[in-house]
Write a protein that holds these residues in place. Structure first.
Motif, PDB file in Angstrom:
ATOM      1  N   THR A   1     -46.040 -10.013 -24.764  1.00  0.00           N
ATOM      2  CA  THR A   1     -45.851 -11.315 -24.140  1.00  0.00           C
ATOM      3  C   THR A   1     -44.409 -11.698 -24.339  1.00  0.00           C
ATOM      4  O   THR A   1     -43.904 -11.604 -25.454  1.00  0.00           O
ATOM      5  N   GLN A   2     -43.743 -12.115 -23.263  1.00  0.00           N
ATOM      6  CA  GLN A   2     -42.306 -12.333 -23.400  1.00  0.00           C
ATOM      7  C   GLN A   2     -41.752 -13.263 -22.339  1.00  0.00           C
ATOM      8  O   GLN A   2     -42.369 -13.485 -21.303  1.00  0.00           O
ATOM      9  N   VAL A   3     -40.598 -13.827 -22.682  1.00  0.00           N
ATOM     10  CA  VAL A   3     -39.781 -14.479 -21.670  1.00  0.00           C
ATOM     11  C   VAL A   3     -39.077 -13.334 -20.966  1.00  0.00           C
ATOM     12  O   VAL A   3     -38.132 -12.755 -21.479  1.00  0.00           O
ATOM     13  N   ARG A   4     -39.581 -12.977 -19.826  1.00  0.00           N
ATOM     14  CA  ARG A   4     -39.106 -11.793 -19.140  1.00  0.00           C
ATOM     15  C   ARG A   4     -37.664 -11.960 -18.663  1.00  0.00           C
ATOM     16  O   ARG A   4     -36.853 -11.088 -18.807  1.00  0.00           O
ATOM     17  N   THR A   5     -37.393 -13.130 -18.099  1.00  0.00           N
ATOM     18  CA  THR A   5     -36.009 -13.385 -17.697  1.00  0.00           C
ATOM     19  C   THR A   5     -35.731 -14.865 -17.566  1.00  0.00           C
ATOM     20  O   THR A   5     -36.640 -15.675 -17.374  1.00  0.00           O
ATOM     21  N   ILE A   6     -34.456 -15.204 -17.713  1.00  0.00           N
ATOM     22  CA  ILE A   6     -33.929 -16.487 -17.273  1.00  0.00           C
ATOM     23  C   ILE A   6     -32.734 -16.166 -16.396  1.00  0.00           C
ATOM     24  O   ILE A   6     -31.908 -15.337 -16.750  1.00  0.00           O
TER      25      ILE A   6
ATOM     26  N   LEU B   1     -37.092 -19.106 -14.386  1.00  0.00           N
ATOM     27  CA  LEU B   1     -37.733 -18.690 -15.630  1.00  0.00           C
ATOM     28  C   LEU B   1     -38.917 -17.824 -15.282  1.00  0.00           C
ATOM     29  O   LEU B   1     -39.669 -18.133 -14.364  1.00  0.00           O
TER      30      LEU B   1
ATOM     31  N   LEU C   1     -42.155 -15.926 -17.293  1.00  0.00           N
ATOM     32  CA  LEU C   1     -42.937 -15.594 -18.492  1.00  0.00           C
ATOM     33  C   LEU C   1     -43.995 -14.576 -18.095  1.00  0.00           C
ATOM     34  O   LEU C   1     -44.648 -14.732 -17.068  1.00  0.00           O
TER      35      LEU C   1
ATOM     36  N   GLY D   1     -32.426 -12.085 -19.464  1.00  0.00           N
ATOM     37  CA  GLY D   1     -33.577 -11.498 -20.153  1.00  0.00           C
ATOM     38  C   GLY D   1     -33.192 -10.252 -20.937  1.00  0.00           C
ATOM     39  O   GLY D   1     -32.248  -9.541 -20.580  1.00  0.00           O
ATOM     40  N   GLY D   2     -33.930  -9.966 -22.004  1.00  0.00           N
ATOM     41  CA  GLY D   2     -33.616  -8.821 -22.852  1.00  0.00           C
ATOM     42  C   GLY D   2     -33.554  -7.500 -22.090  1.00  0.00           C
ATOM     43  O   GLY D   2     -32.759  -6.619 -22.401  1.00  0.00           O
TER      44      GLY D   2
END
Lengths: 362, 362, 362
Positions: free
Chosen positions: C39-44, C22, C24, C66-67
């Motif tokens: 601010t983002q969940v950069r990747t999983i 993960l 963030l 991640g997006g």
């Protein structure tokens, strides 16, 4: 069964759990002369959760793979992704992407609902997920779970947003009182059927400064600027001997009804969405597996707001329904059916909607 | 090896298994003056399967992550998602999204093929996956696996469709006879090399009432209305001492050759796709690991049907080829190569296609 | 902790491991009058890896959710998908999709960086992932890890490309010398803080014949034809008592500055991207958990190349920054902060960028 598989280190410093959930749904709608139906694998979820380095550092990841789970223009299946630090009873810390701790009905997880889907008032007015920091306690001052609070500070533009903004934050405060002590207020229904009355009453307020989305943290992105939204919520849960009552009121107001921007002489006008609503729903477990339920759900628009919202309220703003649930393994394996009579202003043709669903966690 | 990891509860009431599969493929095509090649990670699959609450309640989830595995306009990787109830030998029940139980060649799972990919007749005329209910038995009346049947009732619009339709259902009935008893007719090749001849003969019929897709459950979505398709299939599998033979005929006919809709004076005309085809393929295991294979595959269009289908038949409707397979761990770890001579009407330039593939399950 | 869960068969012939990661991130940029934040969940990431049939046959799958992890127009989350055969020390074989073994900085995995993100020179000039075959040894001739080599032959069009090309191959050769023996040169920082100096020096060359993408294996797809790119890299890693130094130079040149194609009298002109760059970065672990870092990073464009690259160099081609890392579980659980002063040609407004990140593996 229904909790997936968890691997733990002997010293408690590490665990890794994986779980899957499946939801199948059929929906029939009768509206005027038309009868339509839709049968689909509504969602598949993959959850990975555990703790790392210490029993107090917990992580949670939830991926959602259903066709409707994706945001427009994004292929990312990330729903939840957060880390909790739970060392201090009165000051739990969570960072990442998760449910904004605003109203009760939206923050009950989807697998634990007592109807096939959420309320229209909640679908319109909730704050969904956002990326940020939460501090909270579910047992503030150690008073037998009497008091709990949640304070959230986040980006305010919702999940999986990958653009830089000059946007301001979303601030949320929620307080809950449980006069008779702990209860499972994070799920609907009274599956425990305990002999003791239980109650939780909550209030919450939120301010989303300069958000770029029409429903505050969800919905279409604005192109003409940003809006400030004020949110209020109040809710109550009561459970006793298999009977459960859930009621909630929600209110959202934008600082302006219309955003305007002039680019090269062309004026773009985008409406914001202000409204309020409430619902009351109840369920009763006839035996340990079978529940009957009923719900009344109402949504209002406020003044000269988004015409799409006004139209939604006019045609579908009132919803009355009931359902039957068969819990084969509690919320982890259940078959649910419900029927809703959906109407609005007088003179508008009503809809009849029937749904059948299988929701199973593995 | 190749079966993933399974965790079981001691009482048999619960299990959870996870498995991954990887397919790498290189394709070379020589066509006229042009030589093109394509090397890719064709797919990665993630499977979660097990049972819950009882040994008779089974669940299966398959996610497919390859670039070509996604439907146009959808980011959902869901291929299979179903629950089986297998308490009654003569009346197994399955609900969810899965292979429509129509022809043999399509319902053999992809990892168990003896060529790099499926037949052109099957790719055009199969019924792929759909959401619905199946009742079946693989050993009807307990006659040593002599008889099996599958009856399917589903939406008929294929997988991951998220729109409400006034569409009618897809109904399928399939019957199989196995005169010499049980065999592994759910995979190609005779990896068992057993000394006893084995045979399975199947027939199936299907009717897809008011479907919205050009190939019945797959292909482009119609915008000008819906069509009714009738489908027939007949197939046979024979295996003996490492030799295997698989043959199948398929037939599909639409109730109309063209859909027409007039909107504001503009006429939209959309062709439906009617056709038939067959193939015969055989393989022989030289030793426990090495197999040689051959296939003849032919597709026909029917009358004034979709010009794209007519053109496909005219240029690639006849395919003759052979291959070599090296099974290092049966179908769970194998290297496959094949070559096809692809032609059609006389005077059309033929294609030469060579493929090399690694297919491995972990 | 941080390695996920691994299940092994007693005979060593099979193992299956699963792991999640993960990331963030918060980014603040000040540029002229504008202050933006994100601010983002950069990747999983989901990793599945193990061995099958033999301890020498290893498999690795990495999915990225991640997006920003998805290629334009593709919903496939596949990053890595490969099988290794490691029976022979001097001739390891890998097939599938993986990092092209070109420069050091790009082939260090993302979780093992000592800054929040990679260098601008590397982001522009690296060879990322491709599908192909690699032969390699990390200890050629068994000289105590003194010599290693990697030779790669692949499609050259990058990951998850699903189109047939008449394109030529990408060929890469990389050589590394480690005069003081083995070291962890596959991760940044000197977390071991060993008392012995360690050094790795590498050089690499690559030729990508007829690629269809603007940055060789990444970037926009050309429509006007293909280009040939020549690549060179040189890099060095030095570690001693918690101090680490990483330096690298990169060079890329296209065989032509502009691709031209005339279709129906319309001329399409597409520029290629030629440039070079280098960076130097260092870190020092104050104690076992806290590290201070610094980096100087510079990118150049070459001649009349893509105006977008020229503009990037002019506005952001020079980057000077420093950071602080807190390693709670080495690279498997860390909090990272850094600040960069980003500038370019004189007279161009500089940017100030501050980032804060949590990177955790479970």
């Amino acid at each position: 069964p229904g909790k997936g598989v968890v691997v733990k280190a002997a010293d408690g410093r590490y665990s890794f759990g994986i779980r899957a959930r499946l939801q199948l749904r059929s929906t029939y709608v009768h509206f005027g002369d038309s009868d339509t139906s839709e049968t689909q694998v509504r969602t598949i979820r993959l959850n990975v959760a555990g703790n790392v380095l210490s029993p107090d550092i917990k992580y949670t990841i939830q991926l959602a793979f259903g066709g409707n789970d994706f945001d427009t223009g994004s292929s990312s299946p990330i729903f939840d992704a957060y880390v909790d630090y739970t060392r201090f009873r009165d000051l739990n810390i969570r960072v990442g992407q998760f449910f904004v701790p605003f109203d009760r009905a939206r923050t009950i997880r989807e697998f634990a609902l007592q109807f096939v889907d959420r309320q229209i008032a909640v679908r319109e007015l909730n704050l969904d997920r956002d990326v940020g920091v939460m501090i909270s306690s579910s047992n503030l001052f150690g008073l037998s779970d009497l008091l709990s609070y949640q304070f959230f500070l986040g980006g305010g533009d919702g999940r999986n947003r990958f653009t830089a903004y000059s946007a301001g934050p979303l601030t949320v405060l929620r307080l809950t009182v449980r006069p008779f002590g702990a209860l499972d207020d994070d799920q609907e229904s009274d599956l425990t059927r305990a002999d003791k009355p239980r109650l939780a009453v909550g209030v919450a307020g939120a301010y989303n400064y300069r958000t770029s989305r029409a429903q505050s943290t969800i919905g279409t992105a604005f192109t003409a600027g940003t809006a400030n939204y004020t949110h209020l919520a109040a809710d109550a849960v009561f459970k006793y001997r298999g009977f459960s009552l859930l009621a909630e009121g929600l209110w959202r107001k934008a600082n302006t009804d219309v955003l305007e921007r002039t680019v090269n002489g062309t004026v773009t006008r985008e409406p914001t969405r202000s409204g309020h609503g409430y619902f009351v729903q109840a369920g009763y477990l006839v035996n340990s597996e079978l529940e009957v339920t009923a719900r009344w759900d109402k949504l209002f628009s406020r003044g000269p707001t988004d015409p799409a919202l006004v139209q939604l309220v006019r045609t579908q703003g009132k919803q009355l329904g009931g359902g039957l649930n068969l819990y084969l393994n509690g919320h982890a394996f259940k078959v649910q059916g419900d029927y809703f009579y959906i109407f609005g202003s007088s003179g508008v043709e009503p809809r009849h909607q029937a749904r059948l669903q299988l929701d199973a966690s593995f």
